[in-house]
Design an enzyme around this catalytic site. Structure first.
Site, PDB file in Angstrom:
ATOM      1  N   CYS A 173      39.397  50.181  36.208  1.00 59.55           N
ATOM      2  CA  CYS A 173      38.067  50.785  36.088  1.00 59.55           C
ATOM      3  C   CYS A 173      38.085  52.292  35.851  1.00 59.55           C
ATOM      4  O   CYS A 173      37.682  52.758  34.789  1.00 59.55           O
ATOM      5  CB  CYS A 173      37.247  50.483  37.336  1.00 59.55           C
ATOM      6  SG  CYS A 173      36.858  48.738  37.481  1.00 59.55           S
TER       7      CYS A 173
HETATM    8  N1  NAD Z   1      39.057  44.287  38.536  1.00 59.97           N
HETATM    9  C1  NAD Z   1      38.029  44.921  39.049  1.00 59.97           C
HETATM   10  O1  NAD Z   1      38.093  45.371  40.182  1.00 59.97           O
HETATM   11  C2  NAD Z   1      36.740  45.097  38.270  1.00 59.97           C
HETATM   12  C3  NAD Z   1      35.630  45.606  38.948  1.00 59.97           C
HETATM   13  C4  NAD Z   1      34.424  45.761  38.241  1.00 59.97           C
HETATM   14  C5  NAD Z   1      34.351  45.426  36.893  1.00 59.97           C
HETATM   15  N2  NAD Z   1      35.454  44.949  36.244  1.00 59.97           N
HETATM   16  C6  NAD Z   1      35.282  44.596  34.831  1.00 59.97           C
HETATM   17  O2  NAD Z   1      35.270  43.181  34.701  1.00 59.97           O
HETATM   18  C7  NAD Z   1      35.888  42.793  33.464  1.00 59.97           C
HETATM   19  C8  NAD Z   1      37.042  41.842  33.741  1.00 59.97           C
HETATM   20  O3  NAD Z   1      38.017  42.522  34.527  1.00 59.97           O
HETATM   21  P1  NAD Z   1      39.146  41.774  35.333  1.00 59.97           P
HETATM   22  O4  NAD Z   1      39.760  42.777  36.233  1.00 59.97           O
HETATM   23  O5  NAD Z   1      38.645  40.490  35.906  1.00 59.97           O
HETATM   24  O6  NAD Z   1      40.167  41.430  34.136  1.00 59.97           O
HETATM   25  P2  NAD Z   1      41.402  40.407  34.166  1.00 59.97           P
HETATM   26  O7  NAD Z   1      42.317  40.863  33.101  1.00 59.97           O
HETATM   27  O8  NAD Z   1      41.900  40.220  35.568  1.00 59.97           O
HETATM   28  O9  NAD Z   1      40.736  39.009  33.744  1.00 59.97           O
HETATM   29  C9  NAD Z   1      40.147  38.787  32.526  1.00 59.97           C
HETATM   30  C10 NAD Z   1      40.547  37.407  32.046  1.00 59.97           C
HETATM   31  O10 NAD Z   1      39.855  37.128  30.824  1.00 59.97           O
HETATM   32  C11 NAD Z   1      40.688  36.323  30.030  1.00 59.97           C
HETATM   33  N3  NAD Z   1      40.233  36.300  28.647  1.00 59.97           N
HETATM   34  C12 NAD Z   1      40.476  37.175  27.634  1.00 59.97           C
HETATM   35  N4  NAD Z   1      39.857  36.786  26.512  1.00 59.97           N
HETATM   36  C13 NAD Z   1      39.196  35.641  26.791  1.00 59.97           C
HETATM   37  C14 NAD Z   1      38.380  34.773  26.047  1.00 59.97           C
HETATM   38  N5  NAD Z   1      38.120  34.992  24.758  1.00 59.97           N
HETATM   39  N6  NAD Z   1      37.868  33.681  26.676  1.00 59.97           N
HETATM   40  C15 NAD Z   1      38.140  33.433  27.979  1.00 59.97           C
HETATM   41  N7  NAD Z   1      38.907  34.237  28.734  1.00 59.97           N
HETATM   42  C16 NAD Z   1      39.429  35.320  28.153  1.00 59.97           C
HETATM   43  C17 NAD Z   1      42.049  36.913  30.221  1.00 59.97           C
HETATM   44  O11 NAD Z   1      43.084  36.005  29.878  1.00 59.97           O
HETATM   45  C18 NAD Z   1      42.033  37.249  31.732  1.00 59.97           C
HETATM   46  O12 NAD Z   1      42.570  36.203  32.511  1.00 59.97           O
HETATM   47  C19 NAD Z   1      36.280  44.098  32.782  1.00 59.97           C
HETATM   48  O13 NAD Z   1      35.261  44.499  31.928  1.00 59.97           O
HETATM   49  C20 NAD Z   1      36.389  45.077  33.950  1.00 59.97           C
HETATM   50  O14 NAD Z   1      36.165  46.402  33.521  1.00 59.97           O
HETATM   51  C21 NAD Z   1      36.644  44.763  36.903  1.00 59.97           C
END
Ligand code: NAD
Length: 427
Positions: A269
């Protein structure tokens, strides 16, 4: 059961992306009674989910096992399994590519989902992104693939994620969730969905305000961390203990919020999200978002500053980095997580390796790191501590025995001001 005795149909939820954000949502939705399909294009992840093997720290493998056993959770890599969904939530990554927002994951997942969109369904974007993404990109893409109209035929909204990995007090359920829609009916549908999975929802007037909310929250943290980081550098040079000043300022019950210095910012983030905002400001208004640029600059240089302090500590004992045994404690970007994405601790390790340090690194949450030679990863022990010319505390995981560090390490540079380390040098 319905009145005619038939089993009540559970609403079908599809969560796109089973990562740090998507998996906890999927588990919670199963718990409250949805039929959940956890879609992820990463087949290795889907296989792990199918065998109830968690890779997200806040979700225990047993929880996945229970969800699978209930028959209401289906991990899948096939978009065909989204067919007939009532609600879909998009939680795919939104990285930066050469400093520019990379929305390809949102585009790909939205296009794949659009093929299975039917009238009456609700689609919610959760991925962090710049204001306008939901109504300028996701809406039109869903419309062109499905032939349906957002608002009229299906509901569309945005709800930013506030998940804080490792935080036991403020969980997905107890943290208020901001909700929005492209029109009144969409807002109602989005709110109704989150009211069923979290304790409190906070409706806002449109998707753009909701998108900005997330960027405001993260930019606020980013800028305030940069402020104390820059102050820490100056305070040290002036011979002032910044930590004492922060503790004292924190006694003020109003108008001050505590932030602490460290080796830099990391995770998915803080190093990324504020740049989504500055990119959009630059693109649409032609001006620089100076706070973000400055905060990036200060925070990006903190690993270099830590290395400078390492050099100074060794130099005071007529030693060079090259050939010195340096033990790093913590590689994750923050305490009690295994997340080393964009971690400043890994950057510190790399800089020291490049300078020829005889490096060791220890992190109870991380067994291997792509940038650190496997034989440099060690367990924390009295002998490792005694063998080190310098121990550098980069992440203050609760799992570390800091009493042991205090007893056995001769020289410690503590970047987190750990209470048990009374005789160490602080950042
Ligand atoms: N990790 C955090 O603490 C956090 C907090 C707030 C917001 N976010 C936001 O949430 C979003 C996701 O973050 P995250 O940490 O869960 O990421 P992550 O990488 O842990 O998980 C995302 C998943 O999406 C999958 N993916 C990619 N393309 C895809 C598709 N076309 N169809 C289906 N799945 C697909 C990936 O394989 C991965 O497993 C981002 O925008 C991030 O900025 C994350």
């Amino acid at each position: 059961m319905t009145r005619d005795g038939a089993p009540e149909r559970r609403a079908k939820l599809v969560v796109l992306g089973q990562g740090y954000v998507g998996l906890p949502l999927a588990m919670r939705a199963v718990e409250v009674g949805y039929d959940v399909v956890g879609l992820d294009v990463d087949e290795a992840r889907v296989k792990r989910l199918e065998s109830a093997d968690s890779y997200v720290e806040d979700i225990a493998s047993e929880e996945i096992a229970e969800a699978l056993a209930s028959g209401h959770y289906q991990p899948s890599a096939a978009y065909a399994d989204a067919e007939g969904f009532d609600v879909a939530v998009i939680t795919v990554p939104t990285p930066l590519r050469e400093g520019i927002p990379d929305l390809t994951y949102i585009e790909q997942s939205t296009a794949s989902l659009g093929a299975h969109l039917t009238a009456g369904a609700t689609v919610i974007l959760e991925s962090t992104t710049y204001p306008g993404t939901t109504d300028e990109l996701v809406g039109p893409l869903l419309e062109s693939v499905s032939g349906l109209r957002a608002g009229r035929d299906f509901r569309l909204g945005y709800s930013p994620e506030r998940i804080d990995p490792g935080n036991k007090t403020w969980t997905f359920v107890t943290t208020p969730k901001v909700v929005s829609g492209v029109d009144e009916a969409s807002l109602e549908a989005v709110k109704a969905f989150y009211d069923s999975v979290v304790d409190q929802t906070v409706p806002v007037r449109s998707t753009r305000e909701a998108e900005l909310t997330k960027l405001l929250e993260n930019t606020f943290r980013h800028v305030n961390i940069a402020l104390v980081n820059e102050l820490a550098v100056f305070a040290h040079a002036l011979g002032i203990n910044i930590w004492d000043a922060i503790d004292a300022a924190s006694s003020k019950p109003f108008g001050y919020m505590r932030f602490t210095p460290g080796p830099g910012v990391g995770g998915h983030c803080l190093p990324i999200d504020p740049s989504y905002l500055s990119w959009q400001v630059k693109r649409t208004l032609g001006t620089q978002f100076r706070f973000v640029e400055l905060a990036n600059d200060v925070n990006d240089h903190m690993p270099d500053y830590v290395v400078r302090r390492v050099i100074a500590s060794l130099n005071a004992r007529q030693r060079a980095v090259s050939g010195s045994r340096i033990l790093l404690l913590g590689l994750a970007y923050k305490k009690n997580t295994s997340d080393a994405r964009e971690s400043p601790a890994v950057r510190v390790a790399q800089l020291l390796l490049d300078m020829g340090a005889d490096l060791r690194a220890c992190d109870p949450h991380i067994v291997e790191s792509p940038r650190i030679p496997p034989d440099a990863m060690v367990e924390l022990s009295a002998s490792e501590l005694e063998a080190a010319d310098l121990v550098v505390v980069l992440t203050d995981h609760d799992a570390f025995d800091f009493e042991l560090v205090e007893r056995h390490a001769a020289h410690v540079l503590d970047c987190r001001n750990v209470p048990a380390l009374t005789s160490s040098e602080v950042l």
